[in-house]
Design a protein around this motif. Sequence first.
Motif, PDB file in Angstrom:
ATOM      1  N   GLY A 153      24.608  83.638  29.068  1.00  0.00           N
ATOM      2  CA  GLY A 153      25.135  84.984  29.016  1.00  0.00           C
ATOM      3  C   GLY A 153      26.615  85.035  29.361  1.00  0.00           C
ATOM      4  O   GLY A 153      27.179  84.099  29.937  1.00  0.00           O
ATOM      5  N   THR A 154      27.249  86.137  28.977  1.00  0.00           N
ATOM      6  CA  THR A 154      28.677  86.343  29.223  1.00  0.00           C
ATOM      7  C   THR A 154      28.886  87.707  29.861  1.00  0.00           C
ATOM      8  O   THR A 154      28.311  88.701  29.405  1.00  0.00           O
ATOM      9  N   ARG A 155      29.695  87.745  30.901  1.00  0.00           N
ATOM     10  CA  ARG A 155      29.925  89.002  31.621  1.00  0.00           C
ATOM     11  C   ARG A 155      31.154  89.724  31.085  1.00  0.00           C
ATOM     12  O   ARG A 155      32.199  89.111  30.860  1.00  0.00           O
ATOM     13  N   SER A 156      31.015  91.036  30.909  1.00  0.00           N
ATOM     14  CA  SER A 156      32.137  91.858  30.463  1.00  0.00           C
ATOM     15  C   SER A 156      32.983  92.318  31.645  1.00  0.00           C
ATOM     16  O   SER A 156      34.140  92.678  31.483  1.00  0.00           O
ATOM     17  N   GLU A 157      32.391  92.301  32.839  1.00  0.00           N
ATOM     18  CA  GLU A 157      33.099  92.664  34.066  1.00  0.00           C
ATOM     19  C   GLU A 157      32.680  91.708  35.174  1.00  0.00           C
ATOM     20  O   GLU A 157      31.667  91.018  35.070  1.00  0.00           O
ATOM     21  N   MET A 158      33.471  91.691  36.235  1.00  0.00           N
ATOM     22  CA  MET A 158      33.128  90.874  37.389  1.00  0.00           C
ATOM     23  C   MET A 158      31.770  91.281  37.951  1.00  0.00           C
ATOM     24  O   MET A 158      31.449  92.471  38.048  1.00  0.00           O
ATOM     25  N   PHE A 159      30.954  90.281  38.305  1.00  0.00           N
ATOM     26  CA  PHE A 159      29.680  90.544  38.973  1.00  0.00           C
ATOM     27  C   PHE A 159      29.912  91.421  40.196  1.00  0.00           C
ATOM     28  O   PHE A 159      30.851  91.212  40.969  1.00  0.00           O
ATOM     29  N   LYS A 160      29.069  92.401  40.358  1.00  0.00           N
ATOM     30  CA  LYS A 160      29.129  93.298  41.518  1.00  0.00           C
ATOM     31  C   LYS A 160      27.885  93.095  42.364  1.00  0.00           C
ATOM     32  O   LYS A 160      26.760  93.157  41.847  1.00  0.00           O
ATOM     33  N   ILE A 161      28.072  92.880  43.656  1.00  0.00           N
ATOM     34  CA  ILE A 161      26.905  92.703  44.512  1.00  0.00           C
ATOM     35  C   ILE A 161      26.105  93.999  44.609  1.00  0.00           C
ATOM     36  O   ILE A 161      24.931  94.001  44.978  1.00  0.00           O
ATOM     37  N   GLU A 162      26.743  95.119  44.224  1.00  0.00           N
ATOM     38  CA  GLU A 162      26.003  96.385  44.166  1.00  0.00           C
ATOM     39  C   GLU A 162      24.825  96.294  43.196  1.00  0.00           C
ATOM     40  O   GLU A 162      23.845  97.032  43.333  1.00  0.00           O
ATOM     41  N   ASN A 163      24.911  95.372  42.219  1.00  0.00           N
ATOM     42  CA  ASN A 163      23.786  95.199  41.292  1.00  0.00           C
ATOM     43  C   ASN A 163      22.580  94.565  41.991  1.00  0.00           C
ATOM     44  O   ASN A 163      21.436  94.832  41.621  1.00  0.00           O
ATOM     45  N   PRO A 222      30.545  69.179  33.081  1.00  0.00           N
ATOM     46  CA  PRO A 222      29.647  69.839  34.036  1.00  0.00           C
ATOM     47  C   PRO A 222      29.485  71.334  33.760  1.00  0.00           C
ATOM     48  O   PRO A 222      30.340  71.966  33.130  1.00  0.00           O
ATOM     49  N   TYR A 223      28.362  71.882  34.248  1.00  0.00           N
ATOM     50  CA  TYR A 223      28.173  73.333  34.272  1.00  0.00           C
ATOM     51  C   TYR A 223      28.874  73.864  35.516  1.00  0.00           C
ATOM     52  O   TYR A 223      28.512  73.527  36.646  1.00  0.00           O
ATOM     53  N   VAL A 224      29.881  74.696  35.298  1.00  0.00           N
ATOM     54  CA  VAL A 224      30.660  75.235  36.416  1.00  0.00           C
ATOM     55  C   VAL A 224      30.668  76.763  36.357  1.00  0.00           C
ATOM     56  O   VAL A 224      30.379  77.357  35.320  1.00  0.00           O
ATOM     57  N   ALA A 225      30.993  77.375  37.471  1.00  0.00           N
ATOM     58  CA  ALA A 225      30.952  78.839  37.555  1.00  0.00           C
ATOM     59  C   ALA A 225      32.087  79.466  36.762  1.00  0.00           C
ATOM     60  O   ALA A 225      33.254  79.102  36.930  1.00  0.00           O
ATOM     61  N   GLY A 226      31.736  80.409  35.888  1.00  0.00           N
ATOM     62  CA  GLY A 226      32.738  81.129  35.112  1.00  0.00           C
ATOM     63  C   GLY A 226      33.517  82.120  35.956  1.00  0.00           C
ATOM     64  O   GLY A 226      33.293  82.260  37.165  1.00  0.00           O
ATOM     65  N   GLY A 227      34.417  82.832  35.309  1.00  0.00           N
ATOM     66  CA  GLY A 227      35.347  83.680  36.025  1.00  0.00           C
ATOM     67  C   GLY A 227      34.835  85.031  36.454  1.00  0.00           C
ATOM     68  O   GLY A 227      35.570  85.786  37.113  1.00  0.00           O
ATOM     69  N   LYS A 228      33.566  85.362  36.124  1.00  0.00           N
ATOM     70  CA  LYS A 228      33.082  86.707  36.453  1.00  0.00           C
ATOM     71  C   LYS A 228      31.670  86.733  37.042  1.00  0.00           C
ATOM     72  O   LYS A 228      31.094  87.802  37.202  1.00  0.00           O
ATOM     73  N   GLY A 229      31.103  85.575  37.360  1.00  0.00           N
ATOM     74  CA  GLY A 229      29.757  85.539  37.909  1.00  0.00           C
ATOM     75  C   GLY A 229      29.731  85.696  39.418  1.00  0.00           C
ATOM     76  O   GLY A 229      30.728  86.057  40.054  1.00  0.00           O
ATOM     77  N   ALA A 230      28.567  85.413  40.024  1.00  0.00           N
ATOM     78  CA  ALA A 230      28.408  85.568  41.472  1.00  0.00           C
ATOM     79  C   ALA A 230      29.384  84.700  42.269  1.00  0.00           C
ATOM     80  O   ALA A 230      29.977  85.170  43.246  1.00  0.00           O
ATOM     81  N   PRO A 231      29.600  83.427  41.899  1.00  0.00           N
ATOM     82  CA  PRO A 231      30.596  82.640  42.641  1.00  0.00           C
ATOM     83  C   PRO A 231      31.999  83.230  42.540  1.00  0.00           C
ATOM     84  O   PRO A 231      32.774  83.153  43.495  1.00  0.00           O
ATOM     85  N   VAL A 243      39.459  78.295  39.259  1.00  0.00           N
ATOM     86  CA  VAL A 243      40.232  77.558  38.265  1.00  0.00           C
ATOM     87  C   VAL A 243      39.607  77.660  36.872  1.00  0.00           C
ATOM     88  O   VAL A 243      40.218  77.244  35.891  1.00  0.00           O
ATOM     89  N   ILE A 244      38.400  78.231  36.795  1.00  0.00           N
ATOM     90  CA  ILE A 244      37.718  78.420  35.510  1.00  0.00           C
ATOM     91  C   ILE A 244      37.881  79.872  35.081  1.00  0.00           C
ATOM     92  O   ILE A 244      37.511  80.786  35.819  1.00  0.00           O
ATOM     93  N   GLU A 245      38.401  80.094  33.878  1.00  0.00           N
ATOM     94  CA  GLU A 245      38.691  81.451  33.431  1.00  0.00           C
ATOM     95  C   GLU A 245      37.675  81.985  32.418  1.00  0.00           C
ATOM     96  O   GLU A 245      37.743  83.151  32.049  1.00  0.00           O
ATOM     97  N   SER A 246      36.749  81.182  31.969  1.00  0.00           N
ATOM     98  CA  SER A 246      35.755  81.620  30.989  1.00  0.00           C
ATOM     99  C   SER A 246      34.906  82.761  31.529  1.00  0.00           C
ATOM    100  O   SER A 246      34.568  82.796  32.720  1.00  0.00           O
ATOM    101  N   ASP A 247      34.531  83.707  30.646  1.00  0.00           N
ATOM    102  CA  ASP A 247      33.661  84.811  31.042  1.00  0.00           C
ATOM    103  C   ASP A 247      32.183  84.431  30.964  1.00  0.00           C
ATOM    104  O   ASP A 247      31.323  85.214  31.365  1.00  0.00           O
ATOM    105  N   GLU A 248      31.886  83.246  30.417  1.00  0.00           N
ATOM    106  CA  GLU A 248      30.501  82.786  30.393  1.00  0.00           C
ATOM    107  C   GLU A 248      30.009  82.581  31.820  1.00  0.00           C
ATOM    108  O   GLU A 248      30.789  82.247  32.721  1.00  0.00           O
ATOM    109  N   GLU A 249      28.700  82.775  32.015  1.00  0.00           N
ATOM    110  CA  GLU A 249      28.137  82.626  33.355  1.00  0.00           C
ATOM    111  C   GLU A 249      28.314  81.199  33.875  1.00  0.00           C
ATOM    112  O   GLU A 249      28.795  80.976  34.980  1.00  0.00           O
ATOM    113  N   TRP A 250      27.897  80.204  33.070  1.00  0.00           N
ATOM    114  CA  TRP A 250      27.999  78.801  33.463  1.00  0.00           C
ATOM    115  C   TRP A 250      28.523  77.970  32.288  1.00  0.00           C
ATOM    116  O   TRP A 250      27.779  77.250  31.633  1.00  0.00           O
ATOM    117  N   PRO A 251      29.819  78.053  31.987  1.00  0.00           N
ATOM    118  CA  PRO A 251      30.381  77.268  30.890  1.00  0.00           C
ATOM    119  C   PRO A 251      30.419  75.779  31.236  1.00  0.00           C
ATOM    120  O   PRO A 251      30.388  75.393  32.404  1.00  0.00           O
TER     121      PRO A 251
END
Length: 336
Positions: A153-163, A222-231, A243-251
């Motif tokens: 999946g790909t995030r359109s916005e930064m993950f919010k812990i409110e979710n 490697p699978y690394v944390a994208g730029g908008k997920g929980a990490p 250092v990873i700018e991709s919007d994918e969850e785990w690019p």
Amino acid sequence: MFHKKLIAAALTAVCFALPAQAETSYPLTLKNCGVDVTFDAAPKSTVSVGQAATEILYSLGLGDKVVGTGVWFTEVLPEYKDLNAKIERLADNDPSFEAIVAKKPELVTVQYEWHIGPQGIIATREHFKDVGIPTYVLATDCMQKDNSVGSDGTRSEMFKIENIYASVNELSQIFNVPEKGETLVADLKAREAAAAEKAKALGLSDATALFWFSSAEMDVDPYVAGGKGAPAYMMEKLNLRNVIESDEEWPTVSWETIARANPNVIVIAEMDRRRFLADDVEKKLEFLKNDPVASQMDAVKNNRIIIMNGHAMDPSIRNVAALEMLAEKLAGFDLK
């Protein structure tokens, strides 16, 4: 003392902001990941597909409603070890549609939409509906996220812990324990605020980080944390730059690209799952120290490597504990 005062203040604020709700009013209809789900009464049983969903249910005191689980990354939270041992594990990874239906649950609670979404690898929501079983997907996996793009999946916005908090509150409403939901959310919010204050005191301004979850093979990207997920949310709270700018969850990103970015800190996942060789944290550490490219990064040379529970890298109630742990570990590094 500061931490206790902050928790008390947050609890008081939530109590004033949210009117006490002793019971759910049924029928209850929720819009869940684009699907309307209606409950005429609290479900008497559920199968949980995904550790994040399971641990939320346990945290709400609903363990007696869980009749089967699946998709595990690591050991359950210690406080639920005895409870979890009494509940059938349908599969370490993905349970089958038949195995779930055989438990005759009144609800299937799911962590990832790709398990039961339009291309569900277990089944679709329509398949479950056809046999009279409603489904609920954690809000964390569909709010501000498109699961049709990218492998995770790909995030359109930064993950919010409110979710996370939204999922807790909705499940507490579904199962008619709204006060437990409010209490759990209030505690998580207070802990989150305290960890953020601790991180702020570190005075970080230009530090960078990488989160490494796993790799299909040790010598591939490697699978690394994208730029908008929980990490990424954690890094933002800690004033670290991903250092990873991709919007994918785990690019997947090459080690050559990562080495050029040269993160100041590397966070690696530890888990019990062994789907891939790199699920083993010791294999990750061995690779970082011996690979001719990865071993040259400053984080490796200066041993600025943090081991984190892999499940805490995915959206879950563990995100707050991970934030607390990171703030503690970063205090021991010279990153100013």
